[in-house]
Design a protein around this motif. Structure first.
Motif, PDB file in Angstrom:
ATOM      1  N   SER A 118      51.694  51.967  -7.264  1.00  0.00           N
ATOM      2  CA  SER A 118      52.216  50.748  -7.430  1.00  0.00           C
ATOM      3  C   SER A 118      50.643  50.741  -8.854  1.00  0.00           C
ATOM      4  N   PHE A 119      50.726  50.043  -9.986  1.00  0.00           N
ATOM      5  CA  PHE A 119      49.468  49.570 -10.930  1.00  0.00           C
ATOM      6  C   PHE A 119      49.216  48.090 -10.755  1.00  0.00           C
ATOM      7  N   ASN A 120      47.767  47.968 -11.240  1.00  0.00           N
ATOM      8  CA  ASN A 120      47.555  46.830 -11.495  1.00  0.00           C
ATOM      9  C   ASN A 120      47.428  46.116 -12.766  1.00  0.00           C
ATOM     10  N   GLY A 158      46.312  49.454 -15.052  1.00  0.00           N
ATOM     11  CA  GLY A 158      46.816  50.243 -15.284  1.00  0.00           C
ATOM     12  C   GLY A 158      46.147  51.162 -13.851  1.00  0.00           C
ATOM     13  N   ASN A 159      44.704  50.934 -13.554  1.00  0.00           N
ATOM     14  CA  ASN A 159      44.751  51.090 -12.009  1.00  0.00           C
ATOM     15  C   ASN A 159      45.428  51.124 -10.754  1.00  0.00           C
ATOM     16  N   ILE A 160      45.594  52.434 -10.263  1.00  0.00           N
ATOM     17  CA  ILE A 160      46.172  53.204  -8.911  1.00  0.00           C
ATOM     18  C   ILE A 160      45.913  51.330  -8.548  1.00  0.00           C
ATOM     19  N   THR A 191      45.521  57.704 -15.289  1.00  0.00           N
ATOM     20  CA  THR A 191      44.948  56.672 -14.965  1.00  0.00           C
ATOM     21  C   THR A 191      43.826  56.262 -15.489  1.00  0.00           C
ATOM     22  N   PRO A 192      43.618  54.673 -16.253  1.00  0.00           N
ATOM     23  CA  PRO A 192      44.817  53.931 -15.260  1.00  0.00           C
ATOM     24  C   PRO A 192      44.860  54.375 -17.171  1.00  0.00           C
ATOM     25  N   MET A 193      47.054  53.449 -16.846  1.00  0.00           N
ATOM     26  CA  MET A 193      47.619  54.010 -17.027  1.00  0.00           C
ATOM     27  C   MET A 193      47.634  52.959 -18.942  1.00  0.00           C
ATOM     28  N   LEU A 195      47.516  61.841 -11.079  1.00  0.00           N
ATOM     29  CA  LEU A 195      47.305  60.478 -10.856  1.00  0.00           C
ATOM     30  C   LEU A 195      46.200  60.028 -11.551  1.00  0.00           C
TER      31      LEU A 195
END
Length: 141
Positions: A61-63, A66-68, A101-103, A97
């Motif tokens: 999941s991401f916040n 875009g971070n995990i 990230t960040p996405m 990953l």
């Protein structure tokens, strides 16, 4: 055997949170398909000299940034994989990953994706015949 699996998860978690990696340079992520495309650009399976090809799935999941969010969880690995194969592929997944990230979410996608789990499949085995070659007679169990 469970102890070995826990050790593999610990190594993967240390790699994920212990490495400092830059995000992959890519276009902004605006759709769910873009998430998968973006992650594919970061995927580098271990060389055949280190591990046999296998399929592995991670739930992540991401916040909004875009971070995990939380800890990625391996939910599937090919049954015939050895402990070494699993370790090498878990490391490769965590490195992918880190690279991605960040996405780079757009504002709209950041709100839509935040907190939602995504099951990401990393495939290294050939799962279907090459479309350019003639069909083969394959039997499945």
């Amino acid at each position: 055997m469970a102890h070995c699996g826990n050790r593999l998860l610990l190594v993967a978690a240390v790699l994920l949170f212990g490495l400092s990696g830059a995000a992959a340079e890519d276009a902004q992520v605006n759709t769910i398909q873009d998430i998968f495309r973006h992650l594919r650009t970061c995927w580098k399976p271990p060389p055949a000299s280190k591990a046999r090809p296998l399929d592995i799935t991670v739930v992540v999941s991401f916040n909004r940034a875009g971070n995990i969010l939380g800890h990625p969880r391996i939910t599937y690995e090919s049954a015939e994989a050895s402990d070494n194969d699993r370790l090498q592929y878990r490391i490769a997944v965590m490195e992918a990953l880190q690279r991605c990230t960040p996405m780079p979410f757009t504002d709209a996608m950041a709100g839509a994706a935040a907190g939602r789990p995504f099951a990401i499949q990393f495939r290294s085995r050939k799962t279907s015949p090459d479309k350019t070659s003639p069909p083969t007679q394959e039997r499945r169990a």
